[in-house]
Scaffold this motif. Structure first.
Motif: not given
Length: 429
Positions: A21-46
């Protein structure tokens, strides 16, 4: 017809990378920059670092380097045997819990002219260039194209329901309360049956037109540059295939918001609509959706025209036959789409917003959120909004079968597929 095959999916080694659950993300075209950084902060392998790279001078090259590093260190591993992946999403929509289930496979990409894989929406060139550059740098698909198929007897769905009658191999629930489940099927006889099921079927793209057109471009690029030959993995794209009559299929409408028209006048718009529409005024937005739904069930072409301060107008098309005169060169399927009626009779004819204007979103913006369509008019950011009913799945099929495409933003399949549970590494045969 459609040629599908199993593949040695590339998946996360969760012992090294962490929880799925920490490694997956929604489709790239609905992700904001803030969200993108948040995913990486949670797990560097996202997977966002591969799917939506923003690091380094050449972001695509960096994505390729990160991918190589994760493969070399065992963060990403390949299936030992070719597999078909059953994928299910459980979600909330229209005040109930639903689920949709299909299979993730490799599908041989074909030109649309062959009539095997059919699109239903127009695409934008900018998004295709981005996805093409990413494929050149990584030789991978990180996310799936979503396609539908016709199966009156639901033969395939019965098979995958039986195969998934056990604990999934991967499972997690995301922040939107969507539960994602994945089953890995490697039984050769079962896979052979599933492959044969599609021998006489066409596929209708539901979501991922940009990625499909990119896959065609990438296949051609690889052949022209001696990277691949016919039959190699570059001929195939990872796709998620769902029964067109699956009871869990949900399509949301995409509403239209109008801004910056020099001569916008609500009364003039209504006057222009009188020729084609029965008009009824309301003074509270609380019943827009119920009124639209009532007309939808009757098969009517209807819109909510919102002008602010709770005031809106129900526009009900008087006679669908007018569309044959307005769009004589299109099929009946295209003529009778709600978006065709709105775009041609109201936006173009009455408000002067032409097709090029719509495509470039000069005076038009789209939203899937009803609340946003209301709020932004109330705030004065937009002059008015048009609230729509959802496009029917059968309409998508009929327009695609006629060899035509809907206007952009005609459909919004919900929920979106998660990215990262399984990936298609085109280095693997």
């Amino acid at each position: 017809m459609a040629e599908i095959k199993p593949f040695k999916g590339m998946r996360y080694n969760t012992f090294l990378a962490g929880k799925i659950g920490e490694l997956c993300c929604p489709p790239y075209d609905i992700i904001s920059e803030e969200e993108r950084l948040g995913y990486i902060a949670e797990n560097e392998y996202n997977v966002i670092r591969l799917e939506l790279p923003k690091e380094g001078g050449d972001v695509y090259k960096t994505a390729g380097e990160v991918l190589d590093m994760w493969r070399n260190t065992g963060v990403l591993v390949h299936e030992i045997k070719p597999a078909v992946y059953i994928y299910e999403e459980e979600f909330n929509a229209y005040n109930k819990r639903s689920s949709v289930k299909g299979i993730i496979v490799r599908v041989k990409v074909e030109e649309f002219s062959k009539g095997v894989i059919l699109p239903h929406e127009f695409t934008l060139s900018k998004a295709k260039a981005d996805r093409f550059n990413l494929m050149k740098a990584t030789n991978c698909n990180f996310s799936q194209i979503y396609a539908l198929y016709m199966d009156e007897e639901h033969t395939t769905l019965k098979t995958i329901d039986r195969l998934s009658d056990r604990k999934p191999d991967q499972k997690f629930t995301d922040s939107d309360h969507v539960t994602h489940k994945l089953w890995i099927i490697t039984d050769e006889k079962v896979i052979e049956k599933l492959v044969n099921d599609f021998a006489d079927r066409k596929l209708y793209i539901a979501d991922g037109h940009h990625r499909y057109e990119t896959a065609l471009n990438y296949r051609n690029y690889c052949r022209e540059n001696g990277i691949s030959k016919e039959g190699d993995p570059q001929d195939y794209q990872m796709m998620y295939l769902v029964d067109m009559q699956h009871p869990g299929l949900v399509v949301f409408p995409t509403h239209r918001m109008v801004r910056d028209l020099e001569s916008f006048d609500k009364d003039e718009v209504l006057k222009g609509c009188e020729e084609y529409f029965d008009i009824k005024k309301f003074t509270s937005v609380g019943n827009i959706n119920s009124e639209l739904s009532k007309q939808y069930k009757q098969g009517k072409k209807v819109f909510g025209f919102y002008c602010g301060k709770g005031e809106w107008y129900l526009l009900v098309l008087k006679d669908i036959e007018v569309m044959a005169k307005v769009l004589p060169d299109l099929s009946e399927a295209s003529q009778q789409l709600d978006v065709s009626v709105l775009h041609s009779l109201i936006l173009e004819k009455t408000m002067g917003i032409d097709k090029e204007n719509m495509a470039n979103q000069i005076n038009l913006t789209y939203t899937k959120f009803f609340e946003e369509a209301i709020m932004k008019v109330d705030k004065g950011e937009f002059q008015c909004s048009f609230i729509l009913n959802p496009t029917r799945v059968t309409e998508i099929r009929d327009v695609a079968a006629a060899g035509e495409k809907m206007p952009q933003k005609s459909t919004y399949f919900y929920p979106k597929m998660i990215t990262g549970m399984v990936m298609n590494d085109l280095n693997e045969s």
